[in-house]
Design a protein around this motif. Sequence first.
Motif, PDB file in Angstrom:
ATOM      1  N   SER A  24     -21.592 -12.514  22.978  1.00  0.00           N
ATOM      2  CA  SER A  24     -22.460 -12.896  24.084  1.00  0.00           C
ATOM      3  C   SER A  24     -21.697 -13.754  25.054  1.00  0.00           C
ATOM      4  O   SER A  24     -20.844 -14.532  24.684  1.00  0.00           O
ATOM      5  N   GLY A  25     -21.980 -13.605  26.320  1.00  0.00           N
ATOM      6  CA  GLY A  25     -21.291 -14.382  27.340  1.00  0.00           C
ATOM      7  C   GLY A  25     -21.831 -15.783  27.422  1.00  0.00           C
ATOM      8  O   GLY A  25     -22.982 -16.029  27.086  1.00  0.00           O
ATOM      9  N   GLY A  26     -20.989 -16.694  27.899  1.00  0.00           N
ATOM     10  CA  GLY A  26     -21.426 -18.070  28.079  1.00  0.00           C
ATOM     11  C   GLY A  26     -22.156 -18.219  29.389  1.00  0.00           C
ATOM     12  O   GLY A  26     -22.066 -17.396  30.277  1.00  0.00           O
ATOM     13  N   GLY A  27     -22.894 -19.265  29.514  1.00  0.00           N
ATOM     14  CA  GLY A  27     -23.644 -19.489  30.741  1.00  0.00           C
ATOM     15  C   GLY A  27     -23.072 -20.638  31.526  1.00  0.00           C
ATOM     16  O   GLY A  27     -22.658 -21.636  30.984  1.00  0.00           O
ATOM     17  N   GLY A  28     -23.010 -20.440  32.832  1.00  0.00           N
ATOM     18  CA  GLY A  28     -22.773 -21.562  33.721  1.00  0.00           C
ATOM     19  C   GLY A  28     -21.370 -22.077  33.801  1.00  0.00           C
ATOM     20  O   GLY A  28     -20.845 -22.618  32.854  1.00  0.00           O
ATOM     21  N   GLY A  29     -20.714 -21.893  34.920  1.00  0.00           N
ATOM     22  CA  GLY A  29     -19.470 -22.579  35.187  1.00  0.00           C
ATOM     23  C   GLY A  29     -18.301 -22.091  34.385  1.00  0.00           C
ATOM     24  O   GLY A  29     -18.391 -21.226  33.541  1.00  0.00           O
ATOM     25  N   GLY A  30     -17.132 -22.693  34.655  1.00  0.00           N
ATOM     26  CA  GLY A  30     -15.943 -22.420  33.874  1.00  0.00           C
ATOM     27  C   GLY A  30     -15.377 -21.045  34.104  1.00  0.00           C
ATOM     28  O   GLY A  30     -14.679 -20.533  33.246  1.00  0.00           O
ATOM     29  N   GLY A  31     -15.650 -20.403  35.222  1.00  0.00           N
ATOM     30  CA  GLY A  31     -15.195 -19.044  35.416  1.00  0.00           C
ATOM     31  C   GLY A  31     -13.710 -18.920  35.620  1.00  0.00           C
ATOM     32  O   GLY A  31     -13.108 -17.947  35.195  1.00  0.00           O
ATOM     33  N   GLY A  32     -13.085 -19.886  36.286  1.00  0.00           N
ATOM     34  CA  GLY A  32     -11.652 -19.816  36.507  1.00  0.00           C
ATOM     35  C   GLY A  32     -11.297 -18.775  37.553  1.00  0.00           C
ATOM     36  O   GLY A  32     -12.138 -18.067  38.083  1.00  0.00           O
ATOM     37  N   ASP A 314      -6.973 -23.036   8.671  1.00  0.00           N
ATOM     38  CA  ASP A 314      -6.234 -22.964   9.925  1.00  0.00           C
ATOM     39  C   ASP A 314      -7.265 -22.800  11.037  1.00  0.00           C
ATOM     40  O   ASP A 314      -8.385 -22.345  10.797  1.00  0.00           O
ATOM     41  N   TRP A 315      -6.862 -23.146  12.254  1.00  0.00           N
ATOM     42  CA  TRP A 315      -7.857 -23.427  13.284  1.00  0.00           C
ATOM     43  C   TRP A 315      -7.650 -22.640  14.563  1.00  0.00           C
ATOM     44  O   TRP A 315      -6.525 -22.325  14.953  1.00  0.00           O
ATOM     45  N   MET A 316      -8.758 -22.379  15.221  1.00  0.00           N
ATOM     46  CA  MET A 316      -8.802 -21.850  16.571  1.00  0.00           C
ATOM     47  C   MET A 316      -9.271 -22.973  17.483  1.00  0.00           C
ATOM     48  O   MET A 316     -10.117 -23.789  17.096  1.00  0.00           O
ATOM     49  N   MET A 317      -8.718 -23.011  18.698  1.00  0.00           N
ATOM     50  CA  MET A 317      -9.156 -24.023  19.668  1.00  0.00           C
ATOM     51  C   MET A 317      -9.023 -23.455  21.073  1.00  0.00           C
ATOM     52  O   MET A 317      -8.235 -22.534  21.306  1.00  0.00           O
ATOM     53  N   ALA A 318      -9.802 -24.004  21.998  1.00  0.00           N
ATOM     54  CA  ALA A 318      -9.840 -23.488  23.366  1.00  0.00           C
ATOM     55  C   ALA A 318      -9.505 -24.610  24.350  1.00  0.00           C
ATOM     56  O   ALA A 318     -10.103 -25.690  24.298  1.00  0.00           O
ATOM     57  N   PHE A 319      -8.566 -24.331  25.262  1.00  0.00           N
ATOM     58  CA  PHE A 319      -8.089 -25.338  26.208  1.00  0.00           C
ATOM     59  C   PHE A 319      -8.858 -25.275  27.529  1.00  0.00           C
ATOM     60  O   PHE A 319      -9.185 -24.194  28.029  1.00  0.00           O
ATOM     61  N   LYS A 320      -9.073 -26.447  28.124  1.00  0.00           N
ATOM     62  CA  LYS A 320      -9.867 -26.564  29.339  1.00  0.00           C
ATOM     63  C   LYS A 320      -9.078 -26.276  30.620  1.00  0.00           C
ATOM     64  O   LYS A 320      -9.673 -25.929  31.641  1.00  0.00           O
ATOM     65  N   LYS A 321      -7.764 -26.407  30.580  1.00  0.00           N
ATOM     66  CA  LYS A 321      -6.965 -26.483  31.798  1.00  0.00           C
ATOM     67  C   LYS A 321      -7.191 -25.320  32.760  1.00  0.00           C
ATOM     68  O   LYS A 321      -7.285 -25.516  33.984  1.00  0.00           O
ATOM     69  N   HIS A 324     -11.337 -21.231  32.047  1.00  0.00           N
ATOM     70  CA  HIS A 324     -11.849 -19.912  31.651  1.00  0.00           C
ATOM     71  C   HIS A 324     -12.910 -20.006  30.557  1.00  0.00           C
ATOM     72  O   HIS A 324     -12.934 -19.190  29.638  1.00  0.00           O
ATOM     73  N   ARG A 325     -13.777 -20.983  30.665  1.00  0.00           N
ATOM     74  CA  ARG A 325     -14.717 -21.232  29.574  1.00  0.00           C
ATOM     75  C   ARG A 325     -15.550 -20.007  29.227  1.00  0.00           C
ATOM     76  O   ARG A 325     -15.685 -19.644  28.051  1.00  0.00           O
ATOM     77  N   ASP A 326     -16.151 -19.374  30.228  1.00  0.00           N
ATOM     78  CA  ASP A 326     -17.059 -18.258  29.953  1.00  0.00           C
ATOM     79  C   ASP A 326     -16.319 -17.077  29.338  1.00  0.00           C
ATOM     80  O   ASP A 326     -16.825 -16.414  28.426  1.00  0.00           O
TER      81      ASP A 326
END
Length: 427
Positions: A24-32, A314-321, A324-326
Motif C-alpha cells: 500500500s502506498g503512503g499518504g502525504g508528502g515525502g514524494g521527492g 539484521d535490519w532494514m532502515m530508510a533514510f530521510k535525505k 522519497h518517503r512514499d
Amino acid sequence: MDKRVLALVSACALGALALTSCGSGGGGGGGGGADADGKVTLKLVAADYGDKESNSSKNYWNGVATAFTAANPGIKVDVQVVNWNDIDKQVKTMIQSGNVPDVLQTGGYADKVADDLLYKAEDVLSPNTRADLIDSFAEAGQVKGVQYGIPFVSSARALFYNKALFQQAGISQPPTSWEELRKDAELVKAKVPGVTPYALPLGPEEAQGESMIWELGDDGGPTGKDGAYTLNSQANIDTFRWLRSNLVDPGLTYANPATTDRKTAFADFAAGKAAMLNGHPSLIQMAQDGKVDYGVAPIPGKNGPLASTLGVADWMMAFKKNGHRDQIRKFLDFAYTKGNQVAFDETYNLMPVTKSALGELTTGGKHQDIAPFFALLPHAVFYPLGDTTWDAVSAEIKKSVGSAVSGDPAKVLGDLQKKAQDAVANK
C-alpha cells in the motif's frame, strides 16, 4: 532436514512471486524528485548473504526490484549489494559524501538514529506491515520507545547435543538446568575420552553472545530493566563463577575458552568432537554435512530451561535525505509480503521476522529441523541495539569477558562496567 539452501530462484520466478502483493502506498508528502523519464529511483544498499556469485543476494533483490517496478511503473530500484566485510565502511563513505541510500539492509541501525538520518518505521511501513512484524523483533528496533530499525531476518539460539555421544555416555535426555549440564558433561568426559563435553566459545568472535546466553540463565544480562549497563551485576558475577568452578576448572570445556571462537566450537561439533554447545540454525547444515546425529533443545538455565533465549536480527532502515518517503513505503510493503520474506528465508537458511512468514514456514511440517527455533522467536531477547554505545561496549566484551572464567569475575566484569559507563558518558 529438507535441502533448504536452495538454488536461487530466477528473477522471473521471483517477480511472479512478488507480484502476489503490491503493498500500500503512503499518504502525504515525502514524494521527492523524479528522474528525467519521470520516474523516481530508489537506491537500495543491502548486505550479501551468499557465499559465491551464483547465490549472491543481488539475484534476489534484482528479482524483487523487477517485480516491484512492474507493479509500480513510476518507481525504479537501483540495487547495490555489498559483502559483510565492507558494507559498514562503504555506507559510512556514502553518508559522508552525500550519496545516501534510500533503503539500507545491514546489521545495525542505532548510529544512524543518533545522527537523525532515518525515518520512523511508522512513516515508511503501512499499519498492516507493521502489525505483521513479530512483536519482540519490532521492539528491538526501538530507540527511546520509537521504532526506527525494521527487522529483516532473524536467528535464535538453542542447545545442540550429539545424540550418539550422549548414548555412549549413558545420557537419555538433554539437560534442562546448569546442574544437569554439569553432570552430563562429567559423564561425557568419563565415558567418551577425547571429546569436549561442552564447547564454550568466549573468544573474540562472539563472546558477547555466549556470555549473554549464560547470564540470562541467572536472570542477568548486559543491561537492567531501565536500559543501563549492568555488566558487573551480582547475577553476572555469579554466572561466571559457576562456569569457572563447574565447567572450566574441572576440564569439561576448552582449556582456554577466552581464545576459542564460535567457529571452532561449531566445527568441533560438526566433526563429532564436542557433545554440547549453544548454536543457531546454521549449525544444522554443518552437523548434517558432518553426519552428526544431533538434537536441539531449549538452553538450560540455572534452575530450568530459559524462558527467553538470545535473539539476533539484521535490519532494514530508510533514510530521510532524498525525500522519497512514499516510494520507500510502497517498496518496503512490497518487500515484506509473505512470499518475498519466505523466499529469502528459505534461500539463505534464515529465520523470519514476520508473523505471516513464520506461519507459512511452520505449516505442513516442511521445516521440522528448525521447528525448535521457530518456537523460540516470539520470546527472544536482544542485545541493547538501540543504544549507540553498544557497538563499542560489545567490542570490549569480545576482547576480555573470556578471562572471567580463568581469573576473578568481579574484577573482569567491573573493568568492563567502567568502560561501558565511560562510553555512555562520552557519547
